[in-house]
Scaffold this motif. Structure first.
Motif, PDB file in Angstrom:
ATOM      1  N   ARG A  57      -9.566  72.680  -4.902  1.00  0.00           N
ATOM      2  CA  ARG A  57      -9.615  72.326  -3.477  1.00  0.00           C
ATOM      3  C   ARG A  57      -8.324  71.638  -3.058  1.00  0.00           C
ATOM      4  O   ARG A  57      -7.751  70.820  -3.788  1.00  0.00           O
ATOM      5  CB  ARG A  57     -10.825  71.456  -3.148  1.00  0.00           C
ATOM      6  N   PRO A  65     -10.684  70.660   2.640  1.00  0.00           N
ATOM      7  CA  PRO A  65     -11.475  69.793   3.519  1.00  0.00           C
ATOM      8  C   PRO A  65     -10.651  68.626   4.038  1.00  0.00           C
ATOM      9  O   PRO A  65      -9.742  68.137   3.380  1.00  0.00           O
ATOM     10  CB  PRO A  65     -12.624  69.330   2.627  1.00  0.00           C
ATOM     11  N   GLU A  69     -11.223  61.161   1.537  1.00  0.00           N
ATOM     12  CA  GLU A  69     -12.460  60.986   0.769  1.00  0.00           C
ATOM     13  C   GLU A  69     -12.978  62.293   0.183  1.00  0.00           C
ATOM     14  O   GLU A  69     -13.784  62.278  -0.758  1.00  0.00           O
ATOM     15  CB  GLU A  69     -13.540  60.345   1.643  1.00  0.00           C
ATOM     16  N   ALA A  70     -12.518  63.423   0.691  1.00  0.00           N
ATOM     17  CA  ALA A  70     -12.949  64.724   0.167  1.00  0.00           C
ATOM     18  C   ALA A  70     -12.300  65.052  -1.170  1.00  0.00           C
ATOM     19  O   ALA A  70     -12.644  66.067  -1.790  1.00  0.00           O
ATOM     20  CB  ALA A  70     -12.644  65.831   1.172  1.00  0.00           C
ATOM     21  N   TYR A  71     -11.371  64.218  -1.640  1.00  0.00           N
ATOM     22  CA  TYR A  71     -10.616  64.505  -2.855  1.00  0.00           C
ATOM     23  C   TYR A  71     -10.859  63.473  -3.956  1.00  0.00           C
ATOM     24  O   TYR A  71     -10.076  63.379  -4.899  1.00  0.00           O
ATOM     25  CB  TYR A  71      -9.123  64.614  -2.508  1.00  0.00           C
ATOM     26  N   ARG A  75     -16.059  64.382  -6.307  1.00  0.00           N
ATOM     27  CA  ARG A  75     -16.152  65.646  -5.563  1.00  0.00           C
ATOM     28  C   ARG A  75     -15.562  66.797  -6.374  1.00  0.00           C
ATOM     29  O   ARG A  75     -16.091  67.915  -6.370  1.00  0.00           O
ATOM     30  CB  ARG A  75     -15.408  65.521  -4.226  1.00  0.00           C
TER      31      ARG A  75
END
Length: 294
Positions: A57, A65, A69-71, A75
């Motif tokens: 990602r 994304p 915080e998506a990384y 996650r």
């Protein structure tokens, strides 16, 4: 390449090679690369494995994304396990480099029932890395770039200078130019994808690793001096000893944190050992994997 939707809500581009009935090998790249990190390993191990090499990602044409915080590590470990589930891999060999290795260390700690064998290439164990950033001046100096990568204004400066100059000034000097010959445009194509630069840098911004400035003495994280769980999975660590970012201190005491550790030092390679010394890496992997058949 195929597009794989994951239960975590992201879609990844994934290179898949080898027979589906063979033992599964998942390969995780790091910064600033893609599945192409493993181009020499995929060709070799697809002969007797089902090799799965995603663009993680934030990278290339995989989903990116929004938001730092998506990384977080949680996650991305979840992406790994969802990818294994997608291919029906109850147990698999995990091979990882750089940031992919950070994911792999955590995955091995949390999911030893799923990961049968672990191969780490120039990716520091989290305990040793964090400790060295406080105790080893050379490693602290070598990691100051992380502080720069966390700067929210970095993308604007890179855009102003141009990705070509960023490649030539920040990446090319740290690699074996002969080994990366002909790859420059492929890197630039991946970095130019919408949101890719921010997605890649967000891995650094989401990390909880503390990187003190050279003249700073922040509060020492208590966990680095306490007990730490060991890796239960048989583990091969392959290390290019010319690594300019990760000092040899990353290997000191490593075997005490792994129940079954094998460490192979490759003297004439640097950080990007999978493609700087592919024959040596493949030989080390072949010899080690033979001792732990699935």
């Amino acid at each position: 390449m195929i597009r794989v939707p994951l239960s975590t809500g992201v879609e990844l581009d994934v290179e898949v090679a080898g027979e589906a009935g063979n033992p599964v090998m998942i390969c995780l790249h790091g910064f600033p690369e893609s599945h192409r990190t493993w181009r020499h390993q995929v060709a070799e191990f697809a002969r007797d494995h089902h090799v799965i090499a995603p663009d993680q990602r934030g990278y290339a044409r995989s989903d990116k994304p929004a938001g730092v915080e998506a990384y977080t590590a949680d996650r991305i470990v979840a992406d790994l396990m969802a990818l294994a589930d997608h291919f029906g891999a109850e147990r698999f060999t995990l091979v990882a480099h750089d940031w992919g290795g950070a994911v792999a260390w955590l995955a091995a700690l949390r999911h030893p029932d799923r990961i049968a064998r672990l191969v780490i290439c120039n990716a520091p164990h989290p305990l040793i890395f964090q400790r060295s950033l406080f105790d080893d001046p050379l490693q602290r100096a070598g990691s100051q770039y992380i502080r720069s990568f966390r700067d929210p204004g970095l993308e604007a400066r890179i855009e102003a200078m141009g990705l070509d100059r960023f490649f030539d000034g920040s990446f090319a000097p740290h690699v074996d130019t002969a080994a990366v010959a002909g790859e420059r445009e492929a890197y630039l194509d991946e970095w130019r994808q919408p949101g890719a630069l921010t997605g890649m840098l967000n891995w650094y911004r989401a990390s909880q690793i503390v990187v003190p400035a050279m003249d700073e003495e922040p509060e020492r994280p208590g966990w680095i001096d306490g007990p730490f769980p060991s890796i239960k999975v048989p583990t091969l660590v392959i290390w290019g000893m010319r690594d300019k970012a990760l000092q040899p201190v990353q290997l000191e005491g490593l075997d005490a944190l792994i129940d079954d550790a094998t460490i192979v030092r490759i003297e004439d390679a640097g950080h990007f050992v999978p493609w700087e010394a592919p024959e040596a890496v493949n030989t080390a992997m072949r010899e080690w994997l033979a001792k732990y058949p699935l």
